[in-house]
Design a protein around this motif. Structure first.
Motif: not given
Lengths: 345, 315, 146
Positions: A122, A109, A57, A60, A105, A126-127, A129
């Protein structure tokens, strides 16, 4: 839905190619266990790993993340201005993330990316990945993921699902991001017609191996206050020592604390993982603490995961059944016992 | 150790039945084979849940701090020494307690057991001095002495120093050849090697604070890690902050630590933080002839002094 | 290259060693200016937190000085301090602090000469050890603030 066959002999070379387009993250040995880490040049993930103590985790939601910085040094141009730390550039591929961690995740979100709030830090993590998951052929005895809306071969939140089929990985392509990763790595061999069948067989076998279960079908129907005031909490949670082990090991725990750190004329504003187990978590400036006793803090953790989240999002438990907290708790507080106790109350 | 468990249940039942205590604090069977769970028993009929075996690693004295009721408590050798410390430090009153002493032959190291089982331990049992575990490597039976936690190998007091009831016959005390061989091994390194040793030791620490929360000595209303004016230590995972935390935690235990090993047993990352506390235990023995928790009514070494204490290092 | 000048955080008790530092000053005894003096009521007030904090913030050495045993303004403060210092020094060096980076002394307010002597000794020993590497918290800015 297409299947790609990746012979294990070509795996390392493929990752080397992928490295040109992605920063790779994967499981590596650490002391007697494994952890997810950014892979250094030439370093390859250990795909034979059993488990990791911490989930990925942090990819992110890092344990410590610098959000802003400033300087009071008047010789610098932007002195006295609190500046946002720019996003790290480039794409990242998280290799070998477990299906339950990917699901986790997606659950977090809901907190960091919803219609009311968007957490820029965050989201930008995230984007970047691409999640290249690895199915679990041999689940541990504390794995109860199948009763938490995920499972050893679940696909939610993944871009590719890799299945270890002996001499090869069978890659199930789930999204365009996943497709792009495989093509960057040069993995293009279409798996034969029997690939889907092989995956299904391994999946059935892995799911059957999970005997640990929780039930929560009756929790949504109970009122919050009935559960909150239930008489069992003090005794069920007696052993809890209020360490933060479960909250740090948990892939769905998302609480954070913001700290300013200063040295000389420079400073940063950092966001750190926080834990509802600590007294400071809800300590008011007045001195009052609404969760004064140890068991009240632990109750909060379980009520959040097993009741408040269930009511708020109608998306099941805020738990993916990875079993890390069960394995690591020094006092053997078991979320499965607590969940079943709540359900049967 | 099954007979010890039976005796514990019998004593606990009698104490609750006769209303000599309000609660009994002990261990019950855990949900994992190598774990037990600290528990509180309020009714005589629940005393059947109490167990005793080599998985009862945590220090139950930790659960006494500040309690106001009358308590029956199961205490192995180190727990009893910590109870003495608690009484001296006014964290509990002697007359609140009925101490059910357990002569202890040591606790089994979780990590060693899982190595023996080749991974996850799926079954665990004890018979006399033998421990049997099952796991990916099959079923293995070993002598308990071979899988002890390292603190149990250098234990100086297996029989409780303080008790009201005894749940077993006294056991023979150990007389380890060199109790502080581990501290001396570190002493033989040069400064850089020592620094590196502790750097490696602490790598992986997540600051979950299981070590301090499992420790009966850590009862400050506000821990120094939570102090913010001034902030003595950053809250993230910076290596210097981690080291500062572990150093100060250990120093706070100087002259008070009984080497019960609860900190290491609790650590999810298998960090051997006793490498810090062991040093001050040795220094207290060497400089002040002090062993923690052996006698009621004696002040701990940092709460007293002698006019001729050693001071060769002071200019 | 410029010669290394260590920063030494110095904790002095108000009643003795601080007086000695004052006396050394008015008597014009010379010693190098590497010290940053922090005045405390008593050497017994020194907490290990302060020492760690000094190193964490970039000190190359720490020097603690108070009244001679028996002369404490608070009668027994330095007797308690002595035990704390013994365990502190031992544990610091056990965990990798180079011997010499932490120093202790008893200096009365009449001992201006001793103060200057010890100051010179402490400074030269810390200087010989060089900068304290890796003991200060690396303060990571994500980038140079433009």
């Amino acid at each position: 839905m297409s299947y790609i066959r990746i012979a294990k002999a070509s795996w390392d070379g493929g990752l080397e190619k992928a490295r040109k387009a992605y920063e790779l993250i994967g499981p590596v040995p650490e002391k007697d266990s494994h952890k997810y880490a950014v892979l250094a040049a030439g370093q390859l993930p250990d795909m034979g790993f059993k488990s990791t103590k911490l989930s990925p985790k942090w990819v992110v939601f890092p344990q410590s993340e610098v959000m802003f910085e400033y300087t009071l040094d008047e010789s610098k141009a932007n002195h006295h201005i609190l500046q946002e730390v720019p996003a790290a550039p480039g794409a990242r591929a998280v290799i070998g993330i477990r299906p339950y961690d990917a699901k986790a995740i997606q659950l977090t979100k809901m907190n960091f990316d919803n219609k009311d709030y968007k957490d820029p830090f965050w989201l930008r993590n995230y984007e970047r990945c691409t999640f290249v998951g690895l199915a679990i052929n041999e689940p541990s005895s504390t794995d109860f993921s199948t009763s938490c809306g995920t499972g050893p071969f679940a696909e939610e939140g993944l871009d590719v699902l890799l299945v270890d089929a002996g001499d090869a990985f069978i890659a199930k392509v789930l999204t365009d991001k996943g497709k792009k990763f495989l093509s960057e790595a040069g993995f293009a061999e279409e798996a034969g017609a029997d690939a889907a069948k092989a995956v299904e067989d391994l999946k059935a076998k892995a799911e059957a191996a999970i005997t640990s279960k929780v039930s929560y079908n009756k929790i949504a129907g109970k009122t919050i206050m009935d559960l909150y005031d239930a008489p069992f909490w003090k005794d069920v949670l007696f052993g809890c020592i209020n360490c933060g082990t479960c909250t740090y090991a948990c892939p769905t725990c998302w609480c954070f604390d913001i700290q300013d750190e200063v040295k000389g004329t420079d400073g940063v504003r950092v966001r750190n993982w926080d834990s509802c187990m600590t007294g400071l978590f809800t300590h008011h400036a007045s001195g009052h603490n609404p969760r004064e006793h140890e068991w009240e803090r632990t109750r909060q953790r379980f009520m959040h995961k097993l009741k408040y989240f269930v009511d708020k999002y109608d998306a099941g438990l805020m738990c993916v059944g990875c079993g890390r907290c069960v394995e690591q708790c020094p006092a053997n507080i078991d979320i499965r016992t607590v969940c079943n106790t709540l359900n049967d109350f | 150790m099954a007979d010890v468990a039976l005796k514990i249940r019998e004593i606990a039942r009698e104490l609750l039945d006769s209303e000599k205590v309000d609660v009994v604090i002990g261990f019950k069977k855990g949900t994992l084979p190598v774990m037990s769970e600290p528990t509180i028993i309020r009714k005589a009929s629940d005393t059947k849940d109490l167990i005793w075996d080599a998985t009862c690693r945590l220090n139950l004295c930790n659960y006494l701090t500040g309690r106001k009721d009358r308590i029956g408590i199961i205490a192995k050798g180190c727990d009893a020494r910590n109870i003495v410390g608690h009484i001296v430090e006014n964290k509990i009153k002697r007359d609140q307690l009925v101490i059910i002493g357990v002569p202890c032959t040591g606790m089994a190291d979780k990590k060693v057991l899982s190595d023996l089982a080749g991974g996850e331990v799926t079954a665990y049992s004890e018979a006399g001095d033998q421990i049997t575990v099952s796991g990916p490597a099959g079923e293995k039976t070993v002598s308990k002495a071979d899988v002890l936690q390292s603190n149990c190998c250098t234990c100086i007091k297996r029989n409780p120093v303080i008790f009201d009831e005894m749940a077993g016959e006294p056991v023979e005390e150990l007389s380890p050849d060199n109790r502080f061989a581990d501290v001396e091994a570190i002493a033989s390194m040069d400064a850089a090697a020592k620094w590196g040793y502790f750097e490696e030791l602490l790598s992986g620490c997540t600051r979950c604070y299981a070590c301090k929360n499992a420790c009966p000595l850590c009862y400050c209303p506000t821990c120094f890690v939570d102090e913010s004016r001034p902030q003595w230590v950053g809250k993230g995972t910076d290596p210097i902050d981690i080291r500062t935390y572990h150093f100060l935690r250990a120093y706070h235990c100087a002259g008070r630590c009984t080497d019960c090993g609860a900190c290491e047993a609790a650590c999810p990352m298998d960090i051997k933080m006793r490498a810090f506390t062991r040093k001050s235990i040795k220094d207290c023995v060497d400089n002040y002839g002090w062993e923690t928790g052996m006698k009621e009514g004696v002040r701990p070494p940092l709460d007293t002094f002698k006019t001729d204490d050693p001071e060769a290092f002071i200019r | 290259m410029q010669e290394f000048e260590p920063k030494i955080i110095t904790f002095l008790c108000n009643w003795c060693t601080y007086g000695a530092a004052d006396l050394a000053g008015v008597s014009r005894f010379q010693y190098p200016a590497n010290m940053r003096i922090i005045r405390l009521p008593c050497s017994g007030r020194v907490s290990p937190k302060m020492v760690l904090s000094a190193f964490r913030n970039g000190a190359d050495g720490v020097w603690i000085s108070g009244c001679h045993p028996g002369d404490c303004h608070y009668i027994t403060g330095n007797y308690y301090a002595r035990r704390k210092f013994t365990l502190l020094k031992e544990m610091l060096e056990h965990t990798g602090l180079e011997p010499g980076r932490i120093q202790f002394s008893w200096i009365s307010s009449a001992e201006g000469v001793k103060f200057a002597d010890v100051a010179r000794t402490v400074i030269s020993e810390v200087k010989a050890l060089g900068p304290a590497k890796g003991m200060a918290k690396e303060f990571i800015m994500s980038q140079e603030v433009a």
